[in-house]
Design a protein around this motif. Structure first.
Motif, PDB file in Angstrom:
ATOM      1  N   GLU A  90      -2.747  -9.845   8.215  1.00  0.00           N
ATOM      2  CA  GLU A  90      -4.190  -9.807   8.000  1.00  0.00           C
ATOM      3  C   GLU A  90      -4.518 -10.325   6.617  1.00  0.00           C
ATOM      4  OE1 GLU A  90      -6.011  -6.054   8.952  1.00  0.00           O
ATOM      5  OE2 GLU A  90      -4.868  -5.911  10.821  1.00  0.00           O
ATOM      6  N   ASP A 148       0.840  -1.211   0.000  1.00  0.00           N
ATOM      7  CA  ASP A 148       0.000   0.000   0.000  1.00  0.00           C
ATOM      8  C   ASP A 148       0.872   1.258   0.000  1.00  0.00           C
ATOM      9  OD1 ASP A 148      -2.299  -1.583   0.235  1.00  0.00           O
ATOM     10  OD2 ASP A 148      -2.237  -1.538   2.426  1.00  0.00           O
ATOM     11  N   SER A 188      -6.003 -10.408   3.017  1.00  0.00           N
ATOM     12  CA  SER A 188      -6.207  -9.353   2.033  1.00  0.00           C
ATOM     13  C   SER A 188      -7.552  -9.529   1.359  1.00  0.00           C
ATOM     14  CB  SER A 188      -5.093  -9.413   0.988  1.00  0.00           C
ATOM     15  OG  SER A 188      -5.389  -8.572  -0.100  1.00  0.00           O
ATOM     16  N   SER A 189      -8.100  -8.429   0.880  1.00  0.00           N
ATOM     17  CA  SER A 189      -9.354  -8.512   0.136  1.00  0.00           C
ATOM     18  C   SER A 189      -9.103  -9.189  -1.223  1.00  0.00           C
ATOM     19  CB  SER A 189      -9.948  -7.126  -0.061  1.00  0.00           C
ATOM     20  OG  SER A 189      -8.996  -6.268  -0.630  1.00  0.00           O
ATOM     21  N   ALA A 190      -7.879  -9.045  -1.688  1.00  0.00           N
ATOM     22  CA  ALA A 190      -7.517  -9.687  -2.961  1.00  0.00           C
ATOM     23  C   ALA A 190      -6.051 -10.047  -2.916  1.00  0.00           C
ATOM     24  CB  ALA A 190      -7.783  -8.735  -4.122  1.00  0.00           C
ATOM     25  N   LYS A 232     -10.848   8.018   1.460  1.00  0.00           N
ATOM     26  CA  LYS A 232     -10.341   6.845   2.172  1.00  0.00           C
ATOM     27  C   LYS A 232      -9.989   7.127   3.626  1.00  0.00           C
ATOM     28  CE  LYS A 232      -8.214   4.030  -1.472  1.00  0.00           C
ATOM     29  NZ  LYS A 232      -6.935   3.509  -1.923  1.00  0.00           N
ATOM     30  N   ASN A 291      -1.967 -12.893   2.119  1.00  0.00           N
ATOM     31  CA  ASN A 291      -2.028 -12.120   3.365  1.00  0.00           C
ATOM     32  C   ASN A 291      -1.160 -10.870   3.309  1.00  0.00           C
ATOM     33  OD1 ASN A 291      -3.730 -13.989   4.445  1.00  0.00           O
ATOM     34  ND2 ASN A 291      -2.146 -15.034   5.663  1.00  0.00           N
ATOM     35  N   LYS A 292      -1.626  -9.835   4.027  1.00  0.00           N
ATOM     36  CA  LYS A 292      -0.857  -8.599   4.123  1.00  0.00           C
ATOM     37  C   LYS A 292      -0.217  -8.515   5.494  1.00  0.00           C
ATOM     38  CE  LYS A 292      -3.771  -5.488   1.400  1.00  0.00           C
ATOM     39  NZ  LYS A 292      -3.624  -4.055   1.233  1.00  0.00           N
TER      40      LYS A 292
END
Lengths: 187, 187
Positions: B58, B20, B60-62, B144, B65-66
Motif C-alpha cells: 500500500e 510500524d 504510504s502517507s510519507a 488510534k 510503499n508499505k
DNA sequence: GTAGAATATAGCACAAGTATAATAGTTCCA
DNA sequence: TGGAACTATTATACTTGTGCTATATTCTAC
C-alpha cells in the motif's frame, strides 16, 4: 560473552574440568545464568584457543580421564578488563515470554489468565525454595576451595535473587486479587 | 517463538507494516521484549509462509510503499493455541550479565563494585521513568485503535514492570549501603 | 557378572537474536 | 537544489544458546 567470562571467573578460583563447571553452574549461578554442558565444552575450547586457559589430561577419581582447565595470566587480565569495561552496555535480560502471554491475553480472557497466574505464583514460590538451596550450598564450597574472598560478592548476588523472586510473588498476588475483584473466576 | 506470537498479537489489534510494528515494540512491550527491525522483517516473512498473516502493498502517507500485514483466521487460532499451551515450560529469562559481573567482582574488589552499583542505581531510576512513558503512551494508542479490550492485560503487564524495577532499586540501595558499612569507598 | 547410574567429552543440526550494509522514496528547510 | 532526517524493505554474516546423539570409563547395587 557472559558464559565466556563466567567460566573464566570460576576457573580463577580453582582449576576444573568442563563437567565440574557444569555442576557448579547448576548449583550456584543458576538463578541468573544457566548453560548446557555442550555449550560449556565448546566455550572452553574457544577460551583455550584465545589463550585464556590451558588444559591438561588427568586421571579422575571416578570415571574416565578429565581435561582440567587452568586460567592463564592473560586470562586473569582479560577477566579484569571485562569486569571494568565501561564502554559497552551491560544487559540485564528482561526478555520475558510469560509476560508476552499476559500482554496478549485478551484473546483468551481474564478467567483463563487468572488460572495461569495462580500456577505461576506456585512456581515463583518454588523459585524461592531453590534460592535457599543455592544459599545453603555456599558452606559446601567453602570446604572445597578458599572462597572467603568471594563470599561478599556471592552474598550480594544472592540477595538480588531474593529481591527479584519476592517482587514476582507480590506482582502475581496483586494481579490475582485484581482479577478476582473484577469478577473473573478461573475455569 | 515469542516474537513470532508477539507480532501476531499486535497484528490482531490492527494490520500494520514491519516498520510500524517496530515502533510499537519500542514504545510498549520494550520493557519485557525488544526486537531488531531486521528480525521483525524476517519473522513476518516466516509468518506469511506459515499462513498466519497475508500482506498487501500500500502507498504510504510519507515515504516509500508499505507492506501491510493482516492476521488470518488461522493466525488467530494459532495465537490462541499458543496462549493456552500448557505443555511447554514458559521461560522468564533471568539471564543477567550484570549480575555475572557482580558475582565475579572479587577480581576488582569492593571499592570498584561500589562505584559500579551507584551507576547501576541511576540506570534503574531511569528505567522507572521509561516505564512511566510507556504507561502514558497507552491513551495515544487508544485514539488510534480500539484497545479497550486490551487495556486490562496491558495494565497487569505494566504493573510487573514497576514491581521489577522497584525491586532492582531496593537491591542496589541495600547493596550500596552494605558495602559502605563494610568500609568500602568508591574510587 | 551385569545392568544402570554417574562420570566425562565431542559433534552437529537448529533456533533465535545481533549487527550491519545496501537500496530507495519522501519531506523539510536552509 | 542539495542534503539531512525520516520512512521503508531486503539481504547476509555472525554469535549465542538449545537439543540430541554418540562414545567410553568407572562405580554400585542386585
Amino acid at each position: 560473552m557472559s558464559l565466556h567470562f563466567g567460566l573464566l571467573g570460576l576457573l580463577k578460583i580453582c582449576p576444573m574440568s568442563g563437567y565440574d563447571l557444569k555442576k557448579i553452574f547448576d548449583e550456584s549461578v543458576n538463578f541468573f545464568w544457566s548453560a548446557q554442558i555442550s555449550q560449556i565444552y565448546r566455550e572452553l575450547k574457544a577460551l583455550e584457543r584465545a589463550g585464556c586457559v590451558v588444559s591438561t589430561t588427568e586421571a579422575s577419581s571416578a570415571g574416565p580421564n578429565k581435561r582440567i582447565y587452568r586460567i592463564t595470566e592473560s586470562g586473569k587480565a582479560r577477566l579484569k578488563e571485562w569486569l571494568l569495561d565501561d564502554t559497552r552496555e551491560i544487559g540485564e535480560d528482561d526478555r520475558n515470554e510469560f509476560l508476552m502471554r499476559v500482554f496478549l491475553s485478551s484473546s483468551i480472557g481474564g478467567n483463563e489468565l487468572l488460572g495461569i497466574l495462580r500456577k505461576r505464583l506456585a512456581k515463583y514460590r518454588n523459585d524461592l525454595e531453590r534460592l535457599n538451596t543455592s544459599e545453603s550450598n555456599i558452606p559446601k564450597y567453602q570446604e572445597k576451595f578458599d572462597i572467603e574472598s568471594e563470599r561478599l560478592f556471592w552474598m550480594i548476588s544472592l540477595r538480588r535473587g531474593y529481591h527479584d523472586v519476592q517482587s514476582h510473588i507480590r506482582w502475581a498476588e496483586e494481579s490475582i486479587r485484581f482479577l478476582e475483584d473484577q469478577g473473573y473466576r478461573a475455569p
